[in-house]
Motif scaffolding. Sequence first.
Motif, PDB file in Angstrom:
ATOM      1  N   VAL A  29       0.933  -1.274   0.115  1.00 61.38           N
ATOM      2  CA  VAL A  29      -0.211   0.202   0.162  1.00 61.38           C
ATOM      3  C   VAL A  29       0.879   1.189   0.114  1.00 61.38           C
ATOM      4  O   VAL A  29       1.014   1.859  -1.059  1.00 61.38           O
ATOM      5  CB  VAL A  29      -0.969   0.093   1.163  1.00 61.38           C
ATOM      6  CG1 VAL A  29      -2.059   1.237   1.264  1.00 61.38           C
ATOM      7  CG2 VAL A  29      -1.814  -1.300   1.200  1.00 61.38           C
ATOM      8  N   ILE A  30       1.757   1.417   0.832  1.00 57.14           N
ATOM      9  CA  ILE A  30       2.418   2.647   1.246  1.00 57.14           C
ATOM     10  C   ILE A  30       3.430   3.069  -0.107  1.00 57.14           C
ATOM     11  O   ILE A  30       3.436   3.907  -0.589  1.00 57.14           O
ATOM     12  CB  ILE A  30       3.283   2.594   2.496  1.00 57.14           C
ATOM     13  CG1 ILE A  30       2.076   2.606   3.816  1.00 57.14           C
ATOM     14  CG2 ILE A  30       4.047   3.879   2.827  1.00 57.14           C
ATOM     15  CD1 ILE A  30       1.317   3.874   3.817  1.00 57.14           C
ATOM     16  N   SER A  31       4.065   1.824  -0.459  1.00 59.18           N
ATOM     17  CA  SER A  31       5.117   2.019  -1.394  1.00 59.18           C
ATOM     18  C   SER A  31       4.366   2.569  -2.795  1.00 59.18           C
ATOM     19  O   SER A  31       5.155   2.913  -3.754  1.00 59.18           O
ATOM     20  CB  SER A  31       5.677   0.532  -1.746  1.00 59.18           C
ATOM     21  OG  SER A  31       4.922  -0.323  -2.041  1.00 59.18           O
ATOM     22  N   LYS A  32       3.037   2.271  -2.797  1.00 61.60           N
ATOM     23  CA  LYS A  32       2.225   2.844  -4.095  1.00 61.60           C
ATOM     24  C   LYS A  32       1.965   4.216  -4.184  1.00 61.60           C
ATOM     25  O   LYS A  32       1.542   4.590  -5.113  1.00 61.60           O
ATOM     26  CB  LYS A  32       1.053   1.946  -4.573  1.00 61.60           C
ATOM     27  CG  LYS A  32       1.356   0.503  -4.562  1.00 61.60           C
ATOM     28  CD  LYS A  32       0.266  -0.317  -4.816  1.00 61.60           C
ATOM     29  CE  LYS A  32       0.429  -1.933  -5.126  1.00 61.60           C
ATOM     30  NZ  LYS A  32      -0.567  -2.626  -4.910  1.00 61.60           N
ATOM     31  N   ALA A  33       1.894   4.798  -2.677  1.00 64.24           N
ATOM     32  CA  ALA A  33       1.482   6.231  -2.835  1.00 64.24           C
ATOM     33  C   ALA A  33       2.355   7.386  -3.526  1.00 64.24           C
ATOM     34  O   ALA A  33       3.532   6.893  -3.476  1.00 64.24           O
ATOM     35  CB  ALA A  33       1.508   6.441  -1.409  1.00 64.24           C
ATOM     36  N   LYS A  34       1.839   8.131  -4.103  1.00 66.20           N
ATOM     37  CA  LYS A  34       2.588   9.391  -4.980  1.00 66.20           C
ATOM     38  C   LYS A  34       3.445  10.146  -3.804  1.00 66.20           C
ATOM     39  O   LYS A  34       2.822  10.425  -2.703  1.00 66.20           O
ATOM     40  CB  LYS A  34       1.435  10.143  -5.321  1.00 66.20           C
ATOM     41  CG  LYS A  34       2.110  11.476  -6.252  1.00 66.20           C
ATOM     42  CD  LYS A  34       1.230  12.446  -6.409  1.00 66.20           C
ATOM     43  CE  LYS A  34       1.700  13.566  -7.354  1.00 66.20           C
ATOM     44  NZ  LYS A  34       2.619  14.452  -6.302  1.00 66.20           N
ATOM     45  N   GLY A  35       4.698  10.226  -4.023  1.00 65.24           N
ATOM     46  CA  GLY A  35       5.558  11.128  -3.109  1.00 65.24           C
ATOM     47  C   GLY A  35       6.332  10.250  -2.359  1.00 65.24           C
ATOM     48  O   GLY A  35       7.026  10.701  -1.439  1.00 65.24           O
ATOM     49  N   CYS A  36       5.957   8.869  -2.086  1.00 65.32           N
ATOM     50  CA  CYS A  36       6.768   7.997  -1.179  1.00 65.32           C
ATOM     51  C   CYS A  36       8.043   7.620  -1.479  1.00 65.32           C
ATOM     52  O   CYS A  36       8.133   7.074  -2.717  1.00 65.32           O
ATOM     53  CB  CYS A  36       5.887   6.799  -0.811  1.00 65.32           C
ATOM     54  SG  CYS A  36       6.692   5.699   0.369  1.00 65.32           S
ATOM     55  N   GLN A  37       9.186   8.104  -0.952  1.00 63.39           N
ATOM     56  CA  GLN A  37      10.547   7.918  -1.384  1.00 63.39           C
ATOM     57  C   GLN A  37      10.971   6.651  -0.428  1.00 63.39           C
ATOM     58  O   GLN A  37      12.040   6.204  -0.910  1.00 63.39           O
ATOM     59  CB  GLN A  37      11.344   8.868  -1.003  1.00 63.39           C
ATOM     60  CG  GLN A  37      10.849  10.200  -1.751  1.00 63.39           C
ATOM     61  CD  GLN A  37      11.952  11.491  -1.261  1.00 63.39           C
ATOM     62  OE1 GLN A  37      12.935  11.267  -0.611  1.00 63.39           O
ATOM     63  NE2 GLN A  37      11.699  12.650  -1.948  1.00 63.39           N
TER      64      GLN A  37
END
Length: 100
Positions: A29-37
């Motif tokens: 989930v989190i890794s797919k979020a826009k802007g997540c580095q």
Amino acid sequence: MILELADIRIHPGQNAAFDEAIARGLRDVISKAKGCQGFKVNKGIESPERYILQIFWDTLEDHTVGFREGELFPQWRAIVGPFFAQPPVVEHFDLVVKSV
């Protein structure tokens, strides 16, 4: 770059299941979020029910608006939320100094 720091407390005796759930939630989930580095999670030694989650975002709005108000946030909370003993304390930080 913005650092989101979440101080998470889980119910006692749930470490193994939470370890799996948070890894799955970050990966799926989190890794797919826009802007997540990127992200990292640390578990307390003296307080094993305490976790520190660090997520690195391009902008504050990528987290507070794009993620929190988007379709991914309910997915994330469905995976990790049942383990929370209390709501996580979340703060944001600006980078001041970085080692090379």
